[in-house]
Scaffold this motif. Structure first.
Motif, PDB file in Angstrom:
ATOM      1  N   ILE A 152       0.851  -1.186   0.000  1.00 11.80           N
ATOM      2  CA  ILE A 152       0.000   0.000   0.000  1.00 11.80           C
ATOM      3  C   ILE A 152       0.887   1.237   0.000  1.00 11.80           C
ATOM      4  N   VAL A 153       0.542   2.212  -0.819  1.00  4.76           N
ATOM      5  CA  VAL A 153       1.271   3.482  -0.872  1.00  4.76           C
ATOM      6  C   VAL A 153       0.289   4.632  -0.643  1.00  4.76           C
ATOM      7  N   VAL A 188       1.029  -2.916  -6.320  1.00  2.67           N
ATOM      8  CA  VAL A 188       1.182  -1.664  -5.576  1.00  2.67           C
ATOM      9  C   VAL A 188      -0.174  -0.975  -5.638  1.00  2.67           C
ATOM     10  N   SER A 189      -0.718  -0.691  -4.451  1.00  6.88           N
ATOM     11  CA  SER A 189      -2.104  -0.228  -4.376  1.00  6.88           C
ATOM     12  C   SER A 189      -2.250   1.047  -3.554  1.00  6.88           C
ATOM     13  N   SER A 190      -3.320   1.771  -3.871  1.00 12.01           N
ATOM     14  CA  SER A 190      -3.607   3.017  -3.174  1.00 12.01           C
ATOM     15  C   SER A 190      -5.088   3.069  -2.813  1.00 12.01           C
ATOM     16  N   TYR A 191      -5.359   3.431  -1.572  1.00 12.12           N
ATOM     17  CA  TYR A 191      -6.740   3.659  -1.147  1.00 12.12           C
ATOM     18  C   TYR A 191      -7.171   5.079  -1.510  1.00 12.12           C
ATOM     19  N   GLY A 231      -9.219  -4.602  -1.025  1.00 12.29           N
ATOM     20  CA  GLY A 231      -8.145  -4.790  -0.053  1.00 12.29           C
ATOM     21  C   GLY A 231      -8.699  -5.002   1.342  1.00 12.29           C
ATOM     22  N   ALA A 232      -7.805  -5.060   2.313  1.00 14.22           N
ATOM     23  CA  ALA A 232      -8.200  -5.275   3.706  1.00 14.22           C
ATOM     24  C   ALA A 232      -9.103  -4.173   4.238  1.00 14.22           C
ATOM     25  N   LEU A 233      -8.982  -2.949   3.675  1.00 14.61           N
ATOM     26  CA  LEU A 233      -9.763  -1.808   4.150  1.00 14.61           C
ATOM     27  C   LEU A 233     -10.810  -1.332   3.157  1.00 14.61           C
ATOM     28  N   GLY A 234     -11.057  -2.125   2.094  1.00 12.47           N
ATOM     29  CA  GLY A 234     -12.057  -1.748   1.102  1.00 12.47           C
ATOM     30  C   GLY A 234     -11.461  -1.647  -0.288  1.00 12.47           C
ATOM     31  N   ALA A 235     -12.159  -0.903  -1.160  1.00 11.20           N
ATOM     32  CA  ALA A 235     -11.728  -0.778  -2.556  1.00 11.20           C
ATOM     33  C   ALA A 235     -10.429   0.021  -2.638  1.00 11.20           C
TER      34      ALA A 235
END
Length: 132
Positions: free
Chosen positions: A79-80, A127-130, A107-111
């Protein structure tokens, strides 16, 4: 007494070439290298976690490991705190080929917005971003 896991502390990636892997994670994902232990070991630190890099031809007297330790078999998500466009820009600036993305994943916290690539050993790196 029962317990519940709180967080991930570290994970281990099996590598053919530790120096190439350490350099890639430092350059592309901004992780900090740490050399420690005896025999000499290499870790990559980020946030409150780290990745230990284990030689694929490790000596079992020096490393306790899973029964099967093969390079290129990991699927990791980081997560970044930047946008997906920033992730894509960083990959392009580092000459990293995008495998897939941008796409929306759960993800663990949502989209979250995700972009996929591969590290030098062939591991799949998401590599993902909330805050897409």
């Amino acid at each position: 007494m029962r317990f519940a896991v709180d967080r991930l502390d570290h994970l281990v990636i099996n590598c053919r070439d530790i120096e190439t892997m350490a350099s890639w994670y430092q350059r592309v994902l901004g992780m900090e290298r740490e050399d420690f232990g005896s025999p000499s070991r290499v870790a990559l630190k980020f946030g409150g976690q780290k990745i230990n890099l284990r030689p694929a031809d490790h000596d079992t007297a020096d490393w306790i490991a899973a029964e099967t330790c093969l390079p290129g078999t990991q699927d990791l998500c980081f997560i970044v705190a930047v946008t997906v466009d920033d992730i894509i820009g960083q990959f392009h600036a580092c000459g990293v080929r995008i495998e897939l993305g941008p796409v929306t994943r759960q993800g663990a916290l949502g989209a979250m917005g995700s972009v996929y690539c591969r590290d030098p050993e062939g591991n799949l790196i998401e590599v993902s971003s909330y805050s897409s």
